[in-house]
Enzyme design. Structure first.
Site, PDB file in Angstrom:
ATOM      1  N   VAL A  81      23.661  64.747  68.257  1.00 38.65           N
ATOM      2  CA  VAL A  81      22.771  65.815  67.413  1.00 38.65           C
ATOM      3  C   VAL A  81      23.246  66.221  66.535  1.00 38.65           C
ATOM      4  O   VAL A  81      22.609  66.355  65.448  1.00 38.65           O
ATOM      5  CB  VAL A  81      22.267  66.658  68.694  1.00 38.65           C
ATOM      6  CG1 VAL A  81      21.177  67.531  68.103  1.00 38.65           C
ATOM      7  CG2 VAL A  81      21.795  65.962  69.843  1.00 38.65           C
TER       8      VAL A  81
ATOM      9  N   ALA B 239      32.270  72.745  62.544  1.00 40.24           N
ATOM     10  CA  ALA B 239      33.307  72.906  63.520  1.00 40.24           C
ATOM     11  C   ALA B 239      33.392  71.595  64.406  1.00 40.24           C
ATOM     12  O   ALA B 239      32.154  71.189  64.918  1.00 40.24           O
ATOM     13  CB  ALA B 239      33.031  73.828  64.221  1.00 40.24           C
TER      14      ALA B 239
ATOM     15  N   ARG C 146      36.107  68.654  67.010  1.00 39.94           N
ATOM     16  CA  ARG C 146      36.978  68.944  67.755  1.00 39.94           C
ATOM     17  C   ARG C 146      38.200  68.254  67.175  1.00 39.94           C
ATOM     18  O   ARG C 146      39.416  68.356  67.177  1.00 39.94           O
ATOM     19  CB  ARG C 146      36.756  68.212  69.297  1.00 39.94           C
ATOM     20  CG  ARG C 146      37.100  69.102  70.268  1.00 39.94           C
ATOM     21  CD  ARG C 146      36.654  68.597  71.600  1.00 39.94           C
ATOM     22  NE  ARG C 146      35.428  68.306  71.773  1.00 39.94           N
ATOM     23  CZ  ARG C 146      34.817  68.068  72.912  1.00 39.94           C
ATOM     24  NH1 ARG C 146      35.550  67.906  73.904  1.00 39.94           N
ATOM     25  NH2 ARG C 146      33.572  67.685  72.847  1.00 39.94           N
TER      26      ARG C 146
ATOM     27  N   GLU D 272      13.673  74.987  69.532  1.00 44.87           N
ATOM     28  CA  GLU D 272      12.733  74.106  69.863  1.00 44.87           C
ATOM     29  C   GLU D 272      13.236  72.725  70.317  1.00 44.87           C
ATOM     30  O   GLU D 272      12.498  72.265  71.246  1.00 44.87           O
ATOM     31  CB  GLU D 272      12.126  73.522  68.265  1.00 44.87           C
ATOM     32  CG  GLU D 272      11.121  72.419  68.430  1.00 44.87           C
ATOM     33  CD  GLU D 272       9.647  72.896  69.012  1.00 44.87           C
ATOM     34  OE1 GLU D 272       9.576  72.672  70.298  1.00 44.87           O
ATOM     35  OE2 GLU D 272       8.786  73.584  68.778  1.00 44.87           O
TER      36      GLU D 272
ATOM     37  N   GLU E  75      24.013  59.608  82.799  1.00 46.47           N
ATOM     38  CA  GLU E  75      25.497  59.944  82.570  1.00 46.47           C
ATOM     39  C   GLU E  75      26.053  59.255  83.937  1.00 46.47           C
ATOM     40  O   GLU E  75      25.738  58.810  84.788  1.00 46.47           O
ATOM     41  CB  GLU E  75      25.703  61.453  82.773  1.00 46.47           C
ATOM     42  CG  GLU E  75      24.791  62.253  81.692  1.00 46.47           C
ATOM     43  CD  GLU E  75      25.684  62.390  80.415  1.00 46.47           C
ATOM     44  OE1 GLU E  75      26.666  62.126  80.313  1.00 46.47           O
ATOM     45  OE2 GLU E  75      24.655  62.451  79.404  1.00 46.47           O
TER      46      GLU E  75
ATOM     47  N   LYS F 157      14.574  73.413  81.333  1.00 50.27           N
ATOM     48  CA  LYS F 157      13.474  73.204  80.387  1.00 50.27           C
ATOM     49  C   LYS F 157      12.358  74.064  80.958  1.00 50.27           C
ATOM     50  O   LYS F 157      11.483  74.629  80.263  1.00 50.27           O
ATOM     51  CB  LYS F 157      13.249  71.713  80.147  1.00 50.27           C
ATOM     52  CG  LYS F 157      14.250  71.121  79.396  1.00 50.27           C
ATOM     53  CD  LYS F 157      14.308  69.601  79.244  1.00 50.27           C
ATOM     54  CE  LYS F 157      15.403  68.954  78.943  1.00 50.27           C
ATOM     55  NZ  LYS F 157      15.257  67.312  79.064  1.00 50.27           N
TER      56      LYS F 157
ATOM     57  N   GLY G 264      17.758  62.027  72.290  1.00 43.89           N
ATOM     58  CA  GLY G 264      18.202  60.949  71.017  1.00 43.89           C
ATOM     59  C   GLY G 264      18.549  61.755  69.897  1.00 43.89           C
ATOM     60  O   GLY G 264      18.009  62.826  69.486  1.00 43.89           O
TER      61      GLY G 264
END
Lengths: 436, 436
Positions: free
Chosen positions: A14, A43, A45, A129, A190, A205, A302
Site C-alpha cells: 500500500v 520510513a 525496514r 477511508e 495468508e 471493519k 490491493g
C-alpha cells in the site's frame, strides 16, 4: 498554491501504491485541489531493498520516529500495520501536531476512541477511508453522503478472502480446505488465514462502520465474530435450492434497546443485489431512514484501490486545513460529546430467520417430532427440504428455514431437539440476513 | 452553535421531503454538525393548499424573489424545476451572496458553467448532489472519494423510469407500449414520457457525471441521446440467450483524442453486477485508474432519497463556511481554470461491439452474403443466433454480436448490407457496453 508534505510510514504494497499515485497522478490531483503534495520522508525496514517505485529525491530512514517528528511533515501516513508500534507512532505524530492518515483497521477499531480524542485535543485530523472496504469510499458515504439520515442498518461483504472462498465453494466439487489452498496460492489468503477466515478482519471493519453509522464509540470487543470455516459446500447447494446465497457478512443494526454488531455467515436471498457480489470484491449496503437502501461496491484490497483511499484522505485533509476545527467532519462522523451510549447487545438477543440442517434417521415420525418440538418454542418453519443422506443410507438430511425468532429461544429449541435424540449433534445453524 | 437559515423554493414532493428531514432528523443532524438548521421562508404557488408537512412558524410566500433576497437566508434550496425562472432566481440568490442547493439536473447540465462561474465570483457554493441518481451520493464519490484517480470511464443506469420499463419488458408477454402504460399508472412515468423514455433526463445526468469525472465543461448539447422506445421484447429475449441484459445507460469515456458522452440502450453481460440492477433503482459504475471498477447503487428518485441528497448538500455547505474559498471542493470537482478543453467526439467515432438483428429470406447463401459483406469492412462476428421468424414463415431472424468496430465503419457496412437486398430495412442495431 501550497506544498503539503507527507511522511510515509512503510513502503510495502500500500505504501508503494500511495507513492505511485502521488507520482503518476499528481497533475490530475493538482487540477482538483490547486495545491502540491510532496512525499518528504519515508520510513522503511531495509534501505537497500529493491523497489518498484522511484524513491529518488525522497529522504529514506529506518527510524519511523524521524517521520512522525519531522518538522517539515504536515501529514503522517501510517501503512506499517499492527496495533502496538503503529499506535505509539501515531500518538507521537498527533502530539507533534501532524494530521494522520491510516489504512489500519485493527488500530482504528481497537484504539480509535483514544486516537480521535487525542487528535481533538491537538486540533488534527485522523482519516481512515482505506481501513474499510479498500478503494470504496464508504467512510465518506456514511459520514457525509448520507448525513441527512438516521442509519437503520449496515451490512457488508467486507473481507475479500472470505468472499472469494465462498464464491469458489459454490462451484461443483469444491470444498473449504481445497478452496482455501487455492486462495493461498493466488495470494488472496495468508499462510495463516485465521484473521480473514475467522472473521476478525471483518469484525474490525464492522466495528468502524457501526460507529460512523450510529454515532457510537468503537466497541470491537463487543462485536460478535463467527467465521466461515464451518460452512460446507453442501450448505451452499441447499441454500441455492431454497433461493439463497451464503455470504460472510458484517451486520450492524439498531435493536429495541441498543445495537447489534456481528460478523457471521448468512443466507441472503438471491435477488438482493449484494448476493451477486462475487470473488474478492467488497460491497456495503447502508439503509438510511430517508434514502432507503443504498450499496457501495468495489475492490476491497490491493495496492491501487487501498492507495486510492489513502490519497483521497490526504486530499480531504489538505482541503480541511483552513476550516474551523469544529466544522471538520468528526472522526466518527458525530461530535465526540454526542456519541450515543446505548448498549451493544449479546448475539442471542437478535431476532432472525435461521437455516437449519441436520441428519435424522429415516424413521417415520422424526419430522413430526422435530416440528412439534420447534412449535413448543413458537418457532414455525418457512421452507423445508429433505433428501437422502450421502453418507448414510439409513438417514435423511433435513434443511429448514425458520420464521423470525429470537436467537436465545432458538438455542433452547436446538438444545431440546438434540436431547430428543432424533437429530445428530452436528446440527448446522446459519442466520438468514433479510436485506430487502 | 450557529443557526443556518434555509430559504426553500418549492414545496412539492422533494421540497416536502426536505422540510420533513429538517424536522424529523434535525436532532441526529445536530449530533453530526454541531450547528442548527432552520427553514426560514418557503416560496409556494398556492398558500392555501393542504400540506402533508407542518409549515407552522415558517414564513410562506408566493413570491420566490422574496426568498432569494431575504436578508436572513444563508442557503437557497431550489426545488421548482425548469431552466428559465429557476435560473433567474438562482442568479439573484448567488448575486445576493447566498449559497445554493439544487436538485435540478436540467439547470446544471445546461447552465451550470455560468452558474459555477458566477458562484466563484460571489464566493458562494452551488451544490447539486440530488441532480444525479437521487439519493446515491455519487457526486461526492466522484468529486471527493475517487479524487486520487484519473477517471477512465463512467456508466450508469440513471433513469429509473427507463430501467423499470426494460426490467418489465424482460418478463414473458410484455411489450413496450403496455409496460409504459403500467409505469404511468404506477406514477413511475409521466403522462408525456419523452423526457425519460427518449433519454433526455439521463443525458442531463450523464453530462454532469462526465464533467466531474474528467474535469471538462458541461456540454449537454454534445451528449448523444438515444431512447429505449425502439427496443423490443424480442431483443431482450435474444440478448438473454446470448448472455446479456439490455439496459439504458449513460456512458462517458475517454477516447484517443477527447471524450465520448452518450446515452443509449446497451447490452451488458449478465455477470456484470450493474446488469442485475432492476426496477426503478439507479446505479453508477465509475472506473478509476488506481481504484479499478466501483459501483454506487440506490433509489434514483422519490421524496426521501432526493431530499436525503439535498440535506447532505446543506450540511456540506455549513461545514465549508469557514473554509478558505480556494480550499472548497470546486463546482465540477476541478479548479475552473483547470477544466480540460479536449473535444467531445461524434457518436460515430466510438468503438464498440454491436448487437445486430435482422430478418432475412430463408434462402441458402443469405448468411454467407452477409458475412462476406461484413468481412469486406473488417467486421467479424463473435456470436450468431438464428431462428425462424414469428411473422413470416419464409424468413429467419438473424442475431449477431460483432467484434469491436468503429461505429462509422459499421454504419457503412449496414448501408451496404441493406442495399444488398438480403436484409430488410428494419435492421436493429444496439451497442454492447463492455464494463468488465
Amino acid at each position: 498554491m501550497k506544498t503539503f508534505k507527507i511522511g510515509l510510514l512503510g513502503l510495502g504494497t500500500v505504501g508503494g501504491g500511495t507513492l505511485n499515485i502521488l507520482q503518476t497522478t499528481l497533475t490530475e490531483i493538482k487540477r482538483r485541489i490547486g495545491h502540491n503534495i510532496e512525499v518528504r520522508i519515508i520510513a522503511v525496514r531495509d534501505l537497500n531493498r529493491a523497489r518498484s517505485v522511484d524513491v529518488s529525491g525522497i529522504q529514506m530512514t529506518t527510524n519511523p520516529e524521524e517521520v512522525v517528528s519531522h518538522p517539515d511533515v504536515d501529514i503522517v501516513v501510517e501503512l506499517i500495520g499492527g496495533t502496538s508500534y503503529a499506535k505509539d507512532l501515531l500518538i507521537t505524530a498527533i502530539n507533534n501536531g501532524k494530521h494522520v492518515v491510516t489504512a489500519n483497521k485493527a488500530l482504528i477499531a481497537e484504539y480509535g476512541n483514544e486516537l480521535f480524542a487525542l487528535a481533538n485535543q491537538n486540533n488534527v485530523i485522523v482519516n481512515y477511508e482505506a481501513a474499510v472496504a479498500g478503494g470504496i469510499p464508504i467512510i465518506k458515504a456514511v459520514r457525509e453522503g448520507l448525513a441527512a439520515n438516521k442509519i437503520e442498518w449496515l451490512a457488508g461483504i467486507i473481507n475479500g478472502t472470505g468472499n472469494y472462498i465462498l464464491t469458489e465453494m459454490a462451484k461443483p466439487g469444491a470444498d473449504f480446505e481445497q478452496v482455501l489452498k487455492t486462495a493461498q496460492a493466488l495470494g488472496y489468503a495468508e499462510a495463516d488465514p485465521t484473521f480473514d477466515v475467522e472473521g476478525i478482519d471483518a469484525a474490525h471493519k464492522l466495528t468502524i462502520l457501526a460507529s460512523i453509522g450510529f454515532g457510537i464509540e468503537l466497541q470491537f470487543n463487543k462485536t460478535y465474530t463467527e467465521g466461515i470455516s464451518k460452512i460446507t459446500a453442501q450448505d451452499i447447494q441447499f441454500a441455492k435450492q431454497l433461493g439463497f446465497k451464503i455470504k460472510h457478512l458484517g451486520i450492524a443494526n439498531r435493536t429495541a434497546s441498543g445495537y447489534s454488531l456481528r460478523v457471521h455467515p448468512a443466507l441472503v436471498a438471491q435477488d438482493v443485489l449484494i448476493a451477486n457480489v462475487d470473488g474478492v470484491m467488497n460491497a456495503v449496503m447502508v439503509k438510511g431512514d430517508h434514502v432507503g437502501p443504498t450499496m457501495y461496491y468495489g475492490p476491497g484490497a490491493g495496492a491501487g484501490p487501498t492507495a486510492s483511499a489513502v490519497v483521497a484522505d490526504i486530499i480531504d485533509i489538505i482541503r480541511a486545513q483552513s476550516q474551523n476545527i469544529e466544522d471538520r467532519v468528526p472522526g466518527l462522523g458525530f461530535k465526540a460529546e454526542q456519541l450515543a451510549q446505548a448498549p451493544v447487545e449479546a448475539i442471542d438477543q437478535i431476532c432472525s430467520r435461521y437455516y437449519l440442517r441436520c441428519s435424522v434417521n429415516d424413521q417415520a415420525g422424526a419430522l413430526a417430532q422435530i416440528s412439534a418440538k420447534l412449535a413448543d418454542f413458537q418457532i414455525s418453519v418457512d421452507q423445508l427440504h429433505q433428501e437422502p443422506s450421502l453418507e448414510d443410507s439409513e438417514a435423511v438430511t433435513l434443511v429448514m428455514i425458520t420464521d423470525k425468532v429470537q436467537e436465545s429461544v432458538l438455542n433452547q429449541a436446538l438444545l431440546a431437539l438434540t436431547s430428543l435424540g432424533v437429530v445428530d449433534s452436528e446440527l448446522q445453524r446459519i442466520r438468514v440476513a433479510d436485506l430487502g
